[in-house]
Design an enzyme around this catalytic site. Structure first.
Site, short mmCIF file in Angstrom:
data_model
loop_
_atom_site.label_atom_id
_atom_site.label_comp_id
_atom_site.label_asym_id
_atom_site.label_seq_id
_atom_site.Cartn_x
_atom_site.Cartn_y
_atom_site.Cartn_z
CE LYS A 200 -1.86 2.31 3.48
NZ LYS A 200 -1.63 3.69 3.00
N GLY A 252 7.15 4.12 8.55
CA GLY A 252 6.27 5.25 8.85
C GLY A 252 6.53 5.76 10.25
CB SER A 253 4.50 7.90 12.44
OG SER A 253 3.31 7.14 12.51
CB THR A 254 7.59 6.09 16.51
OG1 THR A 254 8.90 6.13 15.90
CG2 THR A 254 7.68 5.29 17.79
CB VAL A 256 1.41 4.14 12.42
CG1 VAL A 256 0.87 2.97 11.60
CG2 VAL A 256 0.46 5.32 12.32
N GLY A 257 3.72 2.50 14.05
CA GLY A 257 4.55 1.30 14.24
C GLY A 257 4.18 0.57 15.53
CD GLU A 274 13.17 3.16 8.15
OE1 GLU A 274 13.17 4.05 9.03
OE2 GLU A 274 13.10 3.36 6.94
CB CYS A 308 13.08 8.01 8.88
SG CYS A 308 13.83 7.04 7.58
CD GLU A 405 10.44 11.21 12.56
OE1 GLU A 405 9.33 10.69 12.73
OE2 GLU A 405 11.35 10.68 11.90
P1 NAI Z 1 1.95 7.45 9.19
O1 NAI Z 1 2.79 6.55 10.00
O2 NAI Z 1 0.51 7.64 9.59
O3 NAI Z 1 1.91 6.94 7.66
C1 NAI Z 1 2.79 6.01 7.09
C2 NAI Z 1 2.01 4.93 6.35
O4 NAI Z 1 1.26 4.15 7.29
C3 NAI Z 1 0.98 5.45 5.35
O5 NAI Z 1 0.95 4.58 4.24
C4 NAI Z 1 -0.32 5.34 6.12
O6 NAI Z 1 -1.46 5.23 5.30
C5 NAI Z 1 -0.11 4.08 6.92
N1 NAI Z 1 -0.91 3.94 8.13
C6 NAI Z 1 -1.41 4.92 8.93
N2 NAI Z 1 -2.07 4.38 9.97
C7 NAI Z 1 -2.01 3.05 9.83
C8 NAI Z 1 -2.49 1.94 10.61
N3 NAI Z 1 -3.17 2.13 11.72
N4 NAI Z 1 -2.22 0.69 10.19
C9 NAI Z 1 -1.49 0.49 9.07
N5 NAI Z 1 -1.02 1.48 8.30
C10 NAI Z 1 -1.26 2.75 8.67
O7 NAI Z 1 2.66 8.85 9.10
P2 NAI Z 1 2.02 10.28 8.74
O8 NAI Z 1 0.78 10.53 9.57
O9 NAI Z 1 1.89 10.39 7.29
O10 NAI Z 1 3.16 11.27 9.25
C11 NAI Z 1 3.21 11.70 10.60
C12 NAI Z 1 4.62 11.72 11.10
O11 NAI Z 1 5.18 10.42 11.07
C13 NAI Z 1 5.59 12.56 10.28
O12 NAI Z 1 5.53 13.89 10.64
C14 NAI Z 1 6.90 11.92 10.64
O13 NAI Z 1 7.38 12.43 11.84
C15 NAI Z 1 6.56 10.47 10.81
N6 NAI Z 1 6.88 9.69 9.61
C16 NAI Z 1 8.01 8.96 9.59
C17 NAI Z 1 8.38 8.27 8.46
C18 NAI Z 1 9.63 7.48 8.41
O14 NAI Z 1 10.14 7.24 7.32
N7 NAI Z 1 10.16 7.03 9.51
C19 NAI Z 1 7.57 8.31 7.24
C20 NAI Z 1 6.33 9.07 7.37
C21 NAI Z 1 6.05 9.74 8.51
#
Ligand code: NAI
Ligand code: MG
Length: 495
Positions: A200, A252-254, A256-257, A274, A308, A405
């Site tokens: 996705k 993605g974000s910690t 959601v991780g 990650e 990240c 972050e």
């Molecule tokens: P996010 O963690 O919500 O999004 C990343 C991915 O996870 C997207 O594809 C999203 O649709 C998916 N997602 C969201 N909730 C989910 C769930 N409950 N179960 C499964 N998948 C889910 O991050 P967001 O809201 O876009 O960004 C917020 C903050 O997160 C940013 O400001 C940044 O600090 C951090 N972030 C860190 C990243 C990294 O590479 N470590 C990448 C993106 C965001």
């Protein structure tokens, strides 16, 4: 003729008489072919979503809609997982490593042939400067496919003495900051090891993943081997919780991780996460300071700080702190913020309105908590989402901008006296993804590198990537490694 101040802006410390402003040099997007609507890529075909829902993806530099994109819901994820399972049982899963390798090489070559198109769409959909999507993201994408193609028929050497077996169906969820690169990091090792995939994309950057679907179709992969869907968190959760998925890979974000880890506790699914970071660049008095300044600028302003492993903290040794600060101030004054498709642009658009709000929230908090802020005087376009390069001084460990972050072009600057103090400050964060050391002394590099609790530590450089090198975090920055030999292991059952 430019005013002296503008001249200085373009040339850093040097003032040349009769210098001129760069003319805009936009990359043409005229030849890019995009559909008005993108359906889900399931079982080798573009397929309308069961519930008929679509959402718009916009260009963050103009706020204009680019295309409507399907939102996958439970019945679509069921279909995609079923297709992946069939391909695993009947076609892809039955191929020899050598045959799998041929397909992955083919994808890599086709990506190279269409690199320019991918770079432009990546910049249009996500806001990153064309210089980065063209010179970093897309070449790396091809490099990761080439690298993992090479492993496909050599897996017995990856885990000597064990017969490596794939997991089965991998569910993968990727973020918006490196849409294609994260797709490559996830799809390439999964395919090399014989798994099939349901992946996705992130809600603001779905387009290049669907362009990759076209390549996967053209490369003739058995239908169902790679299924690509779009949607937001709920769609991601359907993948995470699907009973017929064997392994989850998430970037993605910690926050959601952590949710994902909770959902997977007690299940048989393997997973890699990650997550976020708050890396420190540590600059010693004996460092080559001009090079260090370039590295710091690259570390935090590259890709608008949407990285990240961004070097979002600077720890500078006291004796050179003022000097480095002033060099940084001069340097950020020369950075051009604006049109991502312009080849002169250093800092493109912030990926979304909500991300800009998040960055601005942290900037306000930094000011409220007593930080001393400096922003460049760059002019930014009136439409779109923009943030000028921002420095914060007079901040300490307890400040939000030192701890959280931010994921934007905001650098928190602190000082230190001894290596021990630098290590303590650098490690004083819930994260541990990356770090940077700037010094003339190899011994200091080894000493610091051993003591920094971070998955990757760069020395006298920053943000360097290579497919042979593993990447991943300590502490709340995640679990597992991607890239290199280590990146194969999460896709293999080895016990
Ligand atoms: P996010 O963690 O919500 O999004 C990343 C991915 O996870 C997207 O594809 C999203 O649709 C998916 N997602 C969201 N909730 C989910 C769930 N409950 N179960 C499964 N998948 C889910 O991050 P967001 O809201 O876009 O960004 C917020 C903050 O997160 C940013 O400001 C940044 O600090 C951090 N972030 C860190 C990243 C990294 O590479 N470590 C990448 C993106 C965001
Ligand atoms: Mg978009």
């Amino acid at each position: 003729m430019l005013e002296e101040k503008q001249l200085q802006k373009r040339t850093g410390n040097l003032v040349f008489k009769n210098a001129w402003d760069y003319d805009p040099a936009p990359e043409s997007s005229g030849h890019i072919q995009l559909r008005e609507t993108y359906d889900l890529f399931i079982n080798g075909e573009f397929t309308a979503p069961e519930e008929g829902r679509y959402f718009a993806t916009t260009n963050p530099a103009s706020e204009q809609k680019i295309a409507d994109v399907a939102e996958a819901t439970k019945p679509d994820i069921d279909k995609a997982v079923q297709a992946a399972r069939n391909a695993y049982n009947k076609t892809w899963g039955k191929l020899s490593g050598r045959e799998r390798g041929k397909y992955i090489y083919r994808i890599a070559r086709m990506l190279q042939e269409r690199a320019r198109e991918f770079a432009i769409i990546e910049s249009m959909d996500g806001g990153k400067p064309i210089r980065e999507s063209r010179d970093a993201d897309i070449p790396l994408v091809a490099a990761y496919f080439f690298y993992y193609a090479g492993w496909a028929d050599k897996l017995q050497y990856a885990v000597p003495g064990v017969e490596p077996k794939p997991y089965g169906v991998a569910g993968q969820i990727i973020p918006w900051n490196f849409p294609m690169l994260m797709a490559a990091w996830k799809i390439a090792p999964a395919l090399a090891t014989g798994n099939t995939v349901v992946i996705k994309s992130a809600e603001t950057t779905p387009l290049t993943a669907y362009k990759l679907a076209e390549i996967i179709q053209d490369a003739g992969l058995p239908p169902g081997t790679v299924n690509i869907v779009s949607g937001a968190g709920e769609t991601g959760a359907e993948i995470v919780n699907h009973p017929d998925i064997d392994k989850i890979a998430f970037t993605g974000s910690t926050d959601v991780g952590k949710l994902i880890q909770k959902s997977l506790a007690g299940t048989k699914k393997g997973y890699t996460l990650e997550l976020g970071g708050k890396a420190a660049n540590i600059v010693f008095e004996d460092a080559a300071l001009d090079q260090a300044v370039e590295g710091i600028v690259n570390g935090i302003f590259f890709n608008q700080g949407h990285v990240c492993c961004a070097g979002s903290r600077l720890l500078v040794q006291e004796g050179v702190a003022d000097k480095v600060y002033h060099k940084l101030k001069d340097r950020i004054e020369t950075l051009i913020v604006g049109d991502p498709l312009d080849k002169n642009t250093d800092i493109g658009a912030i990926n979304s309105k909500s991300q800009l709000e998040r960055i601005n929230h942290f900037i306000e908090k930094g000011l409220e908590e007593g930080g001393e802020m400096h922003q460049s005087s760059a002019e930014v376009p009136s439409n779109g989402y923009w943030c000028k390069p921002t420095l914060f001084r007079n901040v300490s460990q307890s400040h939000s901008i030192v701890q959280s972050e931010i994921f934007g072009p905001v650098l928190a600057i602190q000082t230190f006296r001894t290596p021990k103090e630098a290590v303590e400050k650098a490690n004083n964060t819930p994260y541990g993804l990356s770090g940077g050391i700037w010094t003339d002394k190899g011994s200091k590099i080894f000493q610091m590198g051993q003591n920094l609790r971070a998955g990757v530590v760069w020395a006298n450089t920053f943000n360097k990537f290579d497919p042979t090198s593993p990447f991943g975090g300590y502490k709340e920055s995640g679990i597992g490694r991607e890239g290199g030999l280590h990146g194969l292991l999460p896709y293999l059952k080895i016990n």
